[in-house]
Design an enzyme around this catalytic site. Structure first.
Site, PDB file in Angstrom:
ATOM      1  N   ASP A 297      10.345  -6.697  -2.485  1.00  0.00           N
ATOM      2  CA  ASP A 297      11.404  -6.745  -3.483  1.00  0.00           C
ATOM      3  C   ASP A 297      12.579  -7.451  -2.800  1.00  0.00           C
ATOM      4  O   ASP A 297      12.796  -7.267  -1.604  1.00  0.00           O
ATOM      5  CB  ASP A 297      11.855  -5.332  -3.879  1.00  0.00           C
ATOM      6  CG  ASP A 297      10.754  -4.554  -4.583  1.00  0.00           C
ATOM      7  OD1 ASP A 297       9.817  -5.190  -5.093  1.00  0.00           O
ATOM      8  OD2 ASP A 297      10.838  -3.310  -4.605  1.00  0.00           O
TER       9      ASP A 297
ATOM     10  N   VAL B 233       6.531   5.147 -11.066  1.00  0.00           N
ATOM     11  CA  VAL B 233       6.243   4.830  -9.662  1.00  0.00           C
ATOM     12  C   VAL B 233       4.724   4.858  -9.458  1.00  0.00           C
ATOM     13  O   VAL B 233       4.051   5.795  -9.925  1.00  0.00           O
ATOM     14  CB  VAL B 233       6.918   5.865  -8.714  1.00  0.00           C
ATOM     15  CG1 VAL B 233       6.472   5.656  -7.271  1.00  0.00           C
ATOM     16  CG2 VAL B 233       8.429   5.771  -8.792  1.00  0.00           C
ATOM     17  N   ALA B 234       4.200   3.843  -8.776  1.00  0.00           N
ATOM     18  CA  ALA B 234       2.751   3.781  -8.533  1.00  0.00           C
ATOM     19  C   ALA B 234       2.280   4.944  -7.668  1.00  0.00           C
ATOM     20  O   ALA B 234       3.017   5.413  -6.794  1.00  0.00           O
ATOM     21  CB  ALA B 234       2.400   2.459  -7.862  1.00  0.00           C
TER      22      ALA B 234
ATOM     23  N   HIS C 162      10.283  -8.423  -7.714  1.00  0.00           N
ATOM     24  CA  HIS C 162       9.070  -8.162  -6.924  1.00  0.00           C
ATOM     25  C   HIS C 162       8.218  -9.430  -6.787  1.00  0.00           C
ATOM     26  O   HIS C 162       7.703  -9.943  -7.765  1.00  0.00           O
ATOM     27  CB  HIS C 162       8.268  -7.038  -7.592  1.00  0.00           C
ATOM     28  CG  HIS C 162       7.028  -6.649  -6.834  1.00  0.00           C
ATOM     29  ND1 HIS C 162       6.877  -5.413  -6.220  1.00  0.00           N
ATOM     30  CD2 HIS C 162       5.877  -7.323  -6.581  1.00  0.00           C
ATOM     31  CE1 HIS C 162       5.695  -5.355  -5.644  1.00  0.00           C
ATOM     32  NE2 HIS C 162       5.064  -6.496  -5.844  1.00  0.00           N
TER      33      HIS C 162
ATOM     34  N   GLU D 276       9.111  -7.157 -13.491  1.00  0.00           N
ATOM     35  CA  GLU D 276       9.978  -6.913 -12.326  1.00  0.00           C
ATOM     36  C   GLU D 276      10.385  -8.253 -11.713  1.00  0.00           C
ATOM     37  O   GLU D 276       9.616  -8.854 -10.962  1.00  0.00           O
ATOM     38  CB  GLU D 276       9.250  -6.060 -11.271  1.00  0.00           C
ATOM     39  CG  GLU D 276       9.002  -4.624 -11.712  1.00  0.00           C
ATOM     40  CD  GLU D 276       8.450  -3.732 -10.599  1.00  0.00           C
ATOM     41  OE1 GLU D 276       8.311  -2.528 -10.845  1.00  0.00           O
ATOM     42  OE2 GLU D 276       8.181  -4.236  -9.487  1.00  0.00           O
TER      43      GLU D 276
ATOM     44  N   SER E  65       0.268   1.051  -4.881  1.00  0.00           N
ATOM     45  CA  SER E  65       1.440   0.176  -4.930  1.00  0.00           C
ATOM     46  C   SER E  65       1.196  -1.015  -4.013  1.00  0.00           C
ATOM     47  O   SER E  65       0.710  -0.849  -2.888  1.00  0.00           O
ATOM     48  CB  SER E  65       2.693   0.918  -4.470  1.00  0.00           C
ATOM     49  OG  SER E  65       3.731  -0.019  -4.239  1.00  0.00           O
TER      50      SER E  65
ATOM     51  N   GLN F  33       5.540   6.354  -0.224  1.00  0.00           N
ATOM     52  CA  GLN F  33       5.110   6.179  -1.607  1.00  0.00           C
ATOM     53  C   GLN F  33       4.845   7.536  -2.258  1.00  0.00           C
ATOM     54  O   GLN F  33       5.201   7.782  -3.406  1.00  0.00           O
ATOM     55  CB  GLN F  33       3.834   5.310  -1.656  1.00  0.00           C
ATOM     56  CG  GLN F  33       3.429   4.881  -3.062  1.00  0.00           C
ATOM     57  CD  GLN F  33       4.395   3.855  -3.657  1.00  0.00           C
ATOM     58  OE1 GLN F  33       4.959   3.043  -2.941  1.00  0.00           O
ATOM     59  NE2 GLN F  33       4.605   3.913  -4.957  1.00  0.00           N
TER      60      GLN F  33
ATOM     61  N   HIS G 212       3.331  -2.483  -2.462  1.00  0.00           N
ATOM     62  CA  HIS G 212       4.195  -2.296  -1.288  1.00  0.00           C
ATOM     63  C   HIS G 212       3.449  -1.626  -0.135  1.00  0.00           C
ATOM     64  O   HIS G 212       3.771  -1.830   1.023  1.00  0.00           O
ATOM     65  CB  HIS G 212       5.436  -1.478  -1.651  1.00  0.00           C
ATOM     66  CG  HIS G 212       6.426  -2.255  -2.439  1.00  0.00           C
ATOM     67  ND1 HIS G 212       7.312  -3.138  -1.867  1.00  0.00           N
ATOM     68  CD2 HIS G 212       6.652  -2.325  -3.769  1.00  0.00           C
ATOM     69  CE1 HIS G 212       8.049  -3.700  -2.805  1.00  0.00           C
ATOM     70  NE2 HIS G 212       7.666  -3.223  -3.979  1.00  0.00           N
TER      71      HIS G 212
HETATM   72 ZN   LIG Z   1       8.293  -3.954  -5.760  1.00  0.00          ZN
END
Ligand SMILES: [Zn+2]
Length: 285
Positions: free
Chosen positions: A202, A187-188, A248, A245, A193, A165, A195
């Site tokens: 995703d 982007v986080a 996601h 998104e 995130s 990340q 993720h």
């Molecule tokens: Zn995602």
């Protein structure tokens, strides 16, 4: 030399000769024994190995044939395979991870032991391949069910490490000349995130085009049956802090996903409305 002296010499010779003979016999016996002990046995081992390797090849072949027939039969069965893990309708994880609720510092190192590899036939990415073990039975059952329905659903990006990340984020920071806030809209930041939590994924492609696919349509109809919700819906960007998104999807639990979808709220709104506060922690599993 006296007679006694000659006899003594004779006795000594007899003693020496017989000693030499005895030693010779002993040595001969030992060397024969040693050679018998090792030489024929190693031959046997080789033969055994050859035999066992041919047996294992046959077993492998049989297993391969069995898996082939399993593959064939699984296509005819519509019930999703869950690898023996029964899906629990009540199990939920409502941990909220976003820019305001980052994961704690120990999360990344703690979660690593609880990550499970998703089978290659269920994903289309060889770089990021793991998901938290609590979500594994749900996500694999979901993808298998979609595939059994003839829909080519594949996991693209599940768990992402803090380091990965950070690399993604740093790349955007560089792109925007060191402006971290601007980079964070793309982007986080590491640790913020979903993720990094290991409980979302995703699917197929991280692209707007996903919305037009049969995979997206299938997820909209069935993801809640496996505990997943569309995490960043259209027109909720002001609440989630993330753009729409379609690709996601986040695991929250089967019962929870059905309730959230029925409410028409995004996760942030739903938790607030129902006064649900779940600590962002590794203890949530
Ligand atoms: Zn995602």
């Amino acid at each position: 030399m006296t007679d006694r002296g000659r006899q003594a010499v004779k006795r000594r010779r007899v003693f020496l000769i017989s000693s030499a003979l005895i030693i010779g016999i002993i040595l001969g016996t030992i060397s024969f024994g040693v050679s018998r002990l090792f030489t024929p046995k190693s031959d046997n081992n080789e033969k055994k190995e050859t035999k066992s390797s041919s047996v294992s090849k046959t077993v492998k072949k049989i297993k391969k044939d069995e898996s082939k027939s399993e593959e064939t039969s699984s296509k005819q069965v519509t019930t999703p395979k869950t690898n023996g893990n029964k899906l629990n309708e009540k199990y939920s994880n409502l941990m909220l991870v976003n820019a305001k609720n980052p994961l704690p510092d120990n999360y990344d190192s703690e979660i690593r032991k609880d990550l499970v590899e998703i089978e290659p036939e269920l994903r289309n990415n060889n770089y990021v391949t793991k998901i938290h073990k609590s979500v594994y039975p749900y996500i694999t059952a979901m993808v298998r069910a979609a595939q059994a329905d003839g829909v080519d659903l594949k996991v693209w990006s599940p768990f992402r490490s803090y380091a990965d990340q950070k690399a993604l984020f740093d790349k955007q920071v560089e792109r925007y000349g060191g402006d971290e806030d601007k980079a964070a809209t793309i982007v986080a930041r590491p640790g913020t995130s979903e993720h990094n939590s290991g409980i979302c994924a995703d699917f197929n492609m991280a692209d707007d085009a996903f919305e037009q696919t049969e995979m997206f349509k299938w997820l909209c109809e069935h993801a809640e049956e496996y505990g997943f919700i569309l995490r960043y819906p259209k027109d909720k960007q002001d609440k989630t802090g993330v753009i729409y998104e379609s690709w996601h999807w986040r695991f929250v639990g089967i019962e929870a996903a059905k309730k959230i979808n029925k409410s028409g709220l995004c996760l942030e709104e739903y938790l607030k409305k129902n006064n649900i506060k779940q600590e962002v922690s590794v203890d949530n599993f």
